[in-house]
Design a protein around this motif. Structure first.
Motif, PDB file in Angstrom:
ATOM      1  N   VAL A  43       0.867  -1.178   0.000  1.00  0.00           N
ATOM      2  CA  VAL A  43       0.000   0.000   0.000  1.00  0.00           C
ATOM      3  C   VAL A  43       0.906   1.231   0.000  1.00  0.00           C
ATOM      4  N   ASP A 101       1.255  -2.909   4.783  1.00  0.00           N
ATOM      5  CA  ASP A 101       1.020  -1.480   5.009  1.00  0.00           C
ATOM      6  C   ASP A 101       1.937  -0.966   6.112  1.00  0.00           C
ATOM      7  N   ASP A 102       2.064   0.343   6.180  1.00  0.00           N
ATOM      8  CA  ASP A 102       2.974   0.933   7.161  1.00  0.00           C
ATOM      9  C   ASP A 102       2.342   1.012   8.546  1.00  0.00           C
TER      10      ASP A 102
HETATM   11 MG    MG Z   1      -0.633   4.161   4.266  1.00  0.00          MG
END
Ligand code: MG
Ligand code: IMP
Length: 182
Positions: A43, A101-102
């Motif tokens: 993402v 995702d982060d």
């Molecule tokens: Mg993000």
């Protein structure tokens, strides 16, 4: 010319802590998917450095693709209205998908992406996030692999930005709550 920012973010997670944890996650994911092939979906943009380190340590075959979603709203809160601005090229149907995702914050962006991917009928759908801010959750979203549970601070570095800056920091730092997030 703009003045470059002089701020050096305080350290929350060192590069050693990150490297050790990413290796543990990669070992766990490799074991869980032994004998299978993974479609790793990053993402954008915040996950790029985490993804790059993670996939290098996986021992299962992978393909890599990216999605970018944008959530309307201002300030530090997602509005919940999410739009996919860059979609995958890869077909998802029948694949073992790992979304990377982060930060899991309110969860609204990730929830939208997962609902969207689920409609494409993957064989399995799992999620890895580098950081989780559990205090901030406003919607139900289940993740399978979490790097670090972190306090409700505004973090930057290791791919994560404030107004597009600091993505190249090799560690995770934090700065005083800014007026906007990226
Ligand atoms: Mg993000
Ligand atoms: P959510 O939809 O509220 O869960 O938003 C998650 C996204 O907001 C993350 O993928 C980041 O892109 C961004 N975000 C959340 N917290 C931070 C932060 O502390 N620093 C930078 N970006 C953040």
């Amino acid at each position: 010319m703009h003045e470059p920012p002089k701020l050096t973010p305080a350290v929350l997670l060192t590069r050693e802590q990150i490297a050790n944890r990413v290796l543990e996650l990669a070992e766990q994911i490799s074991a869980d998917f032994a004998g299978r092939e993974l479609l790793v979906v990053g993402v954008l943009k915040g996950s790029w450095m985490f993804l790059a380190d993670l996939v290098r340590l996986l021992t299962v075959p992978v393909t890599v693709d990216f999605m970018m979603a944008s959530s309307y709203g201002s300030g530090t809160d997602s509005s919940g209205i999410v739009r996919v601005v860059l979609d995958l090229k890869s077909p998802v149907e029948g694949s073992d998908v790992l979304v990377v995702d982060d930060i899991l914050d309110s969860g609204l962006t990730l929830r939208y992406i997962l609902d969207d991917l689920r409609r494409r009928r993957p064989r399995s759908l799992k999620v890895a996030v580098l950081m989780d801010k559990p205090e901030r959750r406003s919607t139900d979203v289940t993740v399978d692999y979490i790097g670090f549970k972190i306090p409700n601070k505004f973090v930057v570095g290791y791919g994560v930005d404030f107004a597009e800056r600091f993505r190249n920091l090799p560690y995770i730092g934090y700065i005083d709550e800014p007026a906007a997030k990226g």
